[in-house]
Design a protein around this motif. Structure first.
Motif, short mmCIF file in Angstrom:
data_model
loop_
_atom_site.label_atom_id
_atom_site.label_comp_id
_atom_site.label_asym_id
_atom_site.label_seq_id
_atom_site.Cartn_x
_atom_site.Cartn_y
_atom_site.Cartn_z
N ALA A 170 4.53 -0.69 2.56
CA ALA A 170 5.59 0.02 1.84
C ALA A 170 5.04 0.86 0.70
O ALA A 170 5.68 1.83 0.26
CB ALA A 170 6.61 -0.99 1.30
N VAL A 171 3.87 0.52 0.20
CA VAL A 171 3.21 1.33 -0.83
C VAL A 171 2.24 2.33 -0.19
O VAL A 171 2.21 3.51 -0.56
CB VAL A 171 2.45 0.43 -1.84
N ALA A 172 1.45 1.85 0.78
CA ALA A 172 0.39 2.67 1.36
C ALA A 172 0.93 3.89 2.11
O ALA A 172 0.40 5.00 1.97
CB ALA A 172 -0.48 1.83 2.28
N ILE A 173 1.97 3.69 2.90
CA ILE A 173 2.47 4.80 3.73
C ILE A 173 3.06 5.94 2.89
O ILE A 173 2.62 7.09 3.02
CB ILE A 173 3.48 4.29 4.78
N PRO A 174 4.03 5.69 2.01
CA PRO A 174 4.57 6.82 1.23
C PRO A 174 3.57 7.45 0.27
O PRO A 174 3.59 8.68 0.07
CB PRO A 174 5.76 6.21 0.47
N SER A 175 2.68 6.64 -0.32
CA SER A 175 1.73 7.21 -1.29
C SER A 175 0.72 8.11 -0.60
O SER A 175 0.41 9.20 -1.10
CB SER A 175 1.01 6.10 -2.05
N THR A 176 0.21 7.71 0.56
CA THR A 176 -0.76 8.55 1.26
C THR A 176 -0.08 9.77 1.88
O THR A 176 -0.67 10.86 1.88
CB THR A 176 -1.49 7.75 2.35
N PRO A 365 -3.25 -7.50 -8.22
CA PRO A 365 -2.96 -7.08 -6.84
C PRO A 365 -2.39 -5.66 -6.75
O PRO A 365 -2.71 -4.92 -5.82
CB PRO A 365 -1.96 -8.13 -6.35
N ILE A 366 -1.53 -5.29 -7.71
CA ILE A 366 -0.94 -3.94 -7.69
C ILE A 366 -2.03 -2.88 -7.86
O ILE A 366 -2.02 -1.85 -7.18
CB ILE A 366 0.14 -3.80 -8.79
N THR A 367 -2.98 -3.13 -8.75
CA THR A 367 -4.10 -2.20 -8.94
C THR A 367 -4.92 -2.09 -7.67
O THR A 367 -5.34 -0.99 -7.27
CB THR A 367 -4.99 -2.66 -10.10
N ALA A 368 -5.17 -3.22 -7.01
CA ALA A 368 -5.94 -3.21 -5.77
C ALA A 368 -5.23 -2.42 -4.68
O ALA A 368 -5.84 -1.64 -3.96
CB ALA A 368 -6.19 -4.64 -5.31
N PHE A 424 -0.23 8.16 -6.71
CA PHE A 424 1.05 7.80 -6.09
C PHE A 424 1.10 6.30 -5.79
O PHE A 424 2.17 5.69 -5.81
CB PHE A 424 1.28 8.60 -4.80
N GLY A 425 -0.07 5.71 -5.50
CA GLY A 425 -0.12 4.28 -5.23
C GLY A 425 0.31 3.46 -6.43
O GLY A 425 1.05 2.48 -6.30
N PHE A 426 -0.14 3.85 -7.62
CA PHE A 426 0.29 3.16 -8.84
C PHE A 426 1.80 3.35 -9.06
O PHE A 426 2.50 2.42 -9.45
CB PHE A 426 -0.48 3.68 -10.05
N LEU A 427 2.28 4.58 -8.78
CA LEU A 427 3.70 4.85 -8.97
C LEU A 427 4.56 4.02 -8.03
O LEU A 427 5.47 3.29 -8.47
CB LEU A 427 3.95 6.35 -8.73
#
Length: 433
Positions: A170-176, A365-368, A424-427
């Protein structure tokens, strides 16, 4: 001795890069041998959990390719690009990104690069623009693919820390995706216009630039069925991985852990494709995706084993030196992953070698998760197969490697895409997790 051991690791990786392809895996094994015999270091763990996933997924993809499924997907991509040729710089990365997400390997880009180059030339667009960002998209998409070895391994070590498999996606797909779109927008202005490029004009005058036009696609009888079965396999993997997640808990004490489930699902899909599409299994061994996938297995085995040997041998020193630094400047994890992946040459190998250590050092974990896309800096050294293929397929000469090695067409789009992916990943990480 630490300095000597680090030099051995770097020399092994340099030798592997010089050999190219599967050679980096060979050199990784050589590095482990030297560290063990010369420096008396205990060999680390061979990443069989990552390798088995790559092998199973590649087996299913190769079966789909022999059944005609890959050609069918490429025909859809060509149809899309030719229908909207003016937007080739934006559509090309979307195509390679989507195919990598579905397949779990960036090598699927090989089949679409010739189409991208031709459509760009026909429209008078500088081919280096869509080709460069398309190659970058195929690499970064590995960190957003539900069945890539890097994602599956990373999800496994994040689960005990409260981030589920679906949470990672859910984080990786929209951020990339957002990063690739913005990077494509900027890439569309890089370099001279094609008609103003002296190298292109010289090649054009010599008759070295050709236009082949649209290709003729002959669909095999089982092509669509093979694609459908493969998509069902991906959906099954996602549903099962979610159901056994500790955060969801639909299946308590599952008989099949996540890794084993992906392997059996993919092998089952390969079996169904072979049976329903009447695939000659001997042809699978010579399929291009099978060859590149098995080469990737050797690369991951050698390089990740080498990295794990060095990291585990100095884990206490690494914790002492890097722990406080990463706690004070968490964004530096992305920087470490970026430079490590340029040497380790694999998203899965970089994730396997460094992410457990980073989490052990106290990185949140969020930073990773936000930094995860930085394991995709495989473009910095212009030796990756899809990068070289893009250079070869562009007969205009606009996609090129400069005399100083690092001044190539992929460095700016790639670095930009990774920086944006991490941002975007941090966001999205703080919004979703």
């Amino acid at each position: 001795m630490v300095g000597v051991e680090l030099i051995i690791v770097l020399l092994a990786i340099y030798l592997g890069a010089r050999l190219g392809g599967i050679g980096i895996g060979f050199a990784g094994g050589l590095g482990v041998l030297v560290l063990a015999l010369l420096c008396q270091m205990k060999p680390g763990a061979i990443p069989f959990d990552v390798i088995e996933i790559i092998m199973a997924v590649i087996a299913a993809i190769a079966a789909m390719q022999v059944a005609g499924g890959m050609d069918y997907l490429v025909s859809l991509a060509e149809r899309l690009l030719r229908k909207h040729p003016r937007y080739v710089t934006f559509l090309a990365p979307l195509v390679t990104y989507s195919m990598t997400i579905l397949a779990g390997t960036g090598h699927t880009a090989f089949s679409t690069l010739p189409v991208i180059a031709e459509v760009a030339k026909e429209q008078g667009v500088r081919p280096s623009r869509p080709l460069s960002i398309a190659v970058i998209a195929s690499q970064i998409a590995i960190t957003a693919s539900p069945i890539s070895a890097a994602v599956v391994f990373f999800a496994g070590i994040l689960e005990p820390r409260g981030i589920s498999y679906l949470g990672l996606l859910a984080v990786a797909i929209p951020s990339t995706m957002a990063a690739i779109f913005v990077a494509a927008l900027i890439t569309n202005f890089l370099g001279k216009e094609l008609q103003d490029d002296p190298i292109y004009q010289a090649r054009l005058a010599k008759g070295e630039v050709t236009l082949r036009g649209a290709s003729v696609f002959e669909e095999k009888p089982g092509a669509k069925r093979a694609v459908l079965l493969f998509l069902i396999g991906i959906l099954a993997v996602m549903l099962y991985a979610t159901a056994i997640s500790e955060n969801v808990g639909l299946i308590q004490n599952p008989v099949l852990p996540r890794n084993e489930a992906i392997v059996v699902f993919m092998l089952t899909i390969a079996t169904l494709i072979c049976l329903s599409c009447k695939v000659n299994t001997s042809e699978i061994l010579s399929a291009s995706t099978f060859k590149s996938g098995m080469s990737a297995c050797i690369c991951v085995m050698g390089v990740a084993w080498l990295g794990d040997t060095f990291v585990k041998g100095h884990i206490n020193d690494i914790q002492t030196l890097a722990g406080e630094l990463l706690n004070s400047y968490p964004w530096m994890l992305a920087l470490v992953l970026f430079f490590a992946s340029t040497l380790l040459y694999s998203q899965a190998a970089t994730t396997k070698a460094l992410m457990p250590a980073a989490l052990m050092l106290g990185v949140s974990p969020i930073t990773a998760v936000a930094s995860f896309a930085a394991v995709s800096a495989l473009f910095v050294l212009p030796t990756y197969p899809t990068l070289l293929a893009a250079v070869e397929m562009d007969d205009t000469g606009s996609t090129r490697i400069g005399k100083f090695v690092f001044n190539h067409s992929f460095l700016i789009p790639g670095t930009l895409a990774i920086v944006l992916s991490v941002a975007f990943g941090f966001l999205f990480g703080h919004l979703v997790l």
